[in-house]
Enzyme design. Structure first.
Site, PDB file in Angstrom:
ATOM      1  CB  SER A  99      -0.906   0.004   1.228  1.00 16.96           C
ATOM      2  OG  SER A  99      -0.125   0.241   2.384  1.00 16.96           O
ATOM      3  CE  LYS A 100      -2.916   3.335  -1.118  1.00 18.56           C
ATOM      4  NZ  LYS A 100      -3.880   2.486  -0.444  1.00 18.56           N
ATOM      5  NE  ARG A 101       0.434   0.636   6.046  1.00 18.36           N
ATOM      6  CZ  ARG A 101       1.146  -0.452   6.311  1.00 18.36           C
ATOM      7  NH1 ARG A 101       2.370  -0.349   6.750  1.00 18.36           N
ATOM      8  NH2 ARG A 101       0.614  -1.625   6.150  1.00 18.36           N
ATOM      9  N   GLY A 117       5.645   3.077   0.088  1.00 23.20           N
ATOM     10  CA  GLY A 117       6.300   3.836  -0.970  1.00 23.20           C
ATOM     11  C   GLY A 117       5.479   3.767  -2.233  1.00 23.20           C
TER      12      GLY A 117
END
Length: 471
Positions: A239-241, A243
């Site tokens: 996911s976005k976290r 990167g």
RNA sequence: GUCCCCAUCGUCUAGCCUGGCCUAGGACAUUGCCCUUUCAAGGCAGUAACACGGGUUCAAAUCCCGUUGGGGACACCA
């Protein structure tokens, strides 16, 4: 010719992400291998989350990685009449019923069940109400089978069996008239003649909800293949976290599309010990048998290595072409316009072993544009000092005596001088390197001179000499 | 909570179906050495894994059962 028909069916609620590309890729590979048809379908039935920008982003991403589709893109919102008519057909044949439970009530009951540690399933309270003329805000539910089992022979996971007792009656038509995913997917897969449904294994538990719908409508059930997920370094879903997850972010970071494809296909699939594959090899060698069953951790290091391999092995002109937009972004538009494609390709050859990404490459290549080079202060202080003046002077005199640049001649001349002066190679090479490229690290000196050409080489050596004199 | 899926080096994986060739192979990363005008690239070498416990068998990474661990799904999201 074959009758293989597969599809990639993203929902346009964000960018095309890494996992989506890999799902698309496996479908595409299979279609191309079997000379089948690859269909692109946009699942936009959630009108509150779907956007046109997302659709554009998906198309752009697919194009960038070179996954071309044969049919579509279809949009589900353009097929509403189809879903409604099949939903009504299910109602008329007794496979579906109207439900007048309010969304908020359902939500509350679900929470209650969860709090008690029970399965948050619909209790079926409208199932036997036989509502014939429903109020405007009723939803249509499918009567799921309550006994027996639903099973598939999955392309990747093998036999998977679900007890139908775990099923509840899912909504197929929302109260606003829009179909839900599990229903529209079945209608489209059936109507589009999809033979193999290949998707992420987060959909595995949707399978027992979808198969009974195929059957109730008299459609042939396709084969299924559930691909393992891609995880981040912490082993949770990417996911976005973790990167960058948007495929286009990798374009911006200087990755080559073929490198992306090669890395992604190896994440979950293998062919013996082979790491690098041409697109054609991939098409020929791809096989479901060698798709991994377990989730894979996305490894940026290996992606970087793969990209470096592609930069080294791709045709220089092709790399140069991909590099141009980044060069322009870096403020070198005029300089790029002033040079030929051949020279740019030559430049790529000069630095391709050093750059792992195109973004890297911009920096490696920067010193070779323009007459003057910006010299790193620290490098100048260290190597362009008064002590180097005599040798540098002699070098310039000798080079000037040579009419045209010739790698071997200039190199011999250089080495001869080093010997005569009783110097070590590096003692003269480093100052020359700094004068020529402005830096202490560069490709081989004589390759650099070749790319620079005789005049600029001489010019920059002269400038270096001045710098050494003035300090 | 219920259901489903999964389990080999830190990571991606080969081997598993069709037990012996496994003293478990390759790749990334990492460490050392070599090459070298710098930086890379390259070459060579090294560290590093069959989750655990029971079976079955002459023989188990491979077959069976259980445990543990991880992931996913249980929406008028897709």
């Amino acid at each position: 010719m074959s009758d293989v028909r597969v599809r990639f069916a993203p929902s346009p609620t964000g960018f095309l992400h890494i996992g989506g590309v890999r799902t698309a890729l496996f479908n595409w590979l299979f279609a191309r291998q079997r000379q089948g048809v690859f269909i692109l379908r946009i699942e936009d039935t959630d009108q509150s989350r779907s956007t046109d920008e997302s659709i554009q982003a998906i198309l752009a991403g697919m194009k960038w990685v070179g996954l071309d589709w044969d049919e579509g893109p279809f949009r589900q919102t353009e097929r509403m009449d189809l879903y409604r008519s099949y939903a009504m057909k299910l109602f008329e044949t007794g496979h579906a019923y109207w439900c007048v439970c309010k969304a908020e009530e359902l939500e509350a009951r679900r929470k209650e069940a969860e709090a008690k540690g029970l399965s948050p399933r619909y209790d079926g309270r409208c199932r036997n109400l036989r509502i014939a003329s429903p109020p405007g805000d009723a939803a249509l539910r499918f009567k799921a089978p309550q006994t027996g089992q639903t099973m598939i022979d999955d392309l990747i996971k093998g036999t998977v069996v679900f007890d139908n007792t775990v099923l509840d009656d899912l909504i197929i038509l929302r109260s606003n008239g829009y179909p839900t995913y599990n229903f529209s997917v079945v209608i489209d897969d059936a109507l589009m003649g999809i033979t193999h449904v290949v998707r992420g294994d987060d959909h595995l538990t949707n399978m027992p909800r979808q198969i009974p719908i195929f059957e109730a409508l008299g459609f042939a059930v396709p084969r299924f293949g559930h691909l393992p997920m891609i995880l981040g370094a912490d082993k949770t879903r990417l996911s976005k976290r973790h990167g960058a997850t948007s495929i286009m972010a990798y374009k911006d970071m200087g990755y080559l599309p073929n490198a992306m494809v090669n890395y992604l296909v190896r994440l979950g699939w293998s062919h013996g010990d082979q790491e690098l594959f041409s697109r054609q090899e991939l098409i020929e060698k791809f096989s479901w048998d060698h798709v991994q069953k377990s989730a894979a951790v996305f490894n940026p290091d290996k992606l970087l290595w793969t990209n470096a391999e592609y930069i080294k092995a791709s045709p220089p002109r092709q790399v140069a072409q991909a590099l141009v937009p980044l060069l322009e972004q870096a403020g070198l538009r005029k300089e790029v316009e002033a040079v030929s494609d051949e020279w740019l390709a030559q430049l790529v050859v000069l630095v391709k072993e050093r750059a792992k990404t195109l973004v890297d490459m911009v920096e490696w290549v920067r010193p070779y544009f323009g007459q003057i080079v910006t010299v790193d202060e620290e490098a100048a202080r260290k190597f362009l000092t008064p002590t180097i003046i005599p040798a540098l002077n002699k070098l310039i005199v000798r080079f000037e005596a040579l009419p045209a640049y010739s790698k071997s001649e200039w190199e011999n001349s250089f080495k001869q001088l080093v010997e005569e002066e009783g110097m070590k190679m590096g003692q003269l090479a480093q100052p020359v390197r700094v004068a020529l490229t402005g830096r202490t690290a560069s490709p081989g000196l004589f390759e650099v001179m070749e790319v620079l050409g005789r005049d600029r080489t001489l010019f920059r050596l002269q400038k270096g000499l001045e710098r050494a004199s003035t300090g």
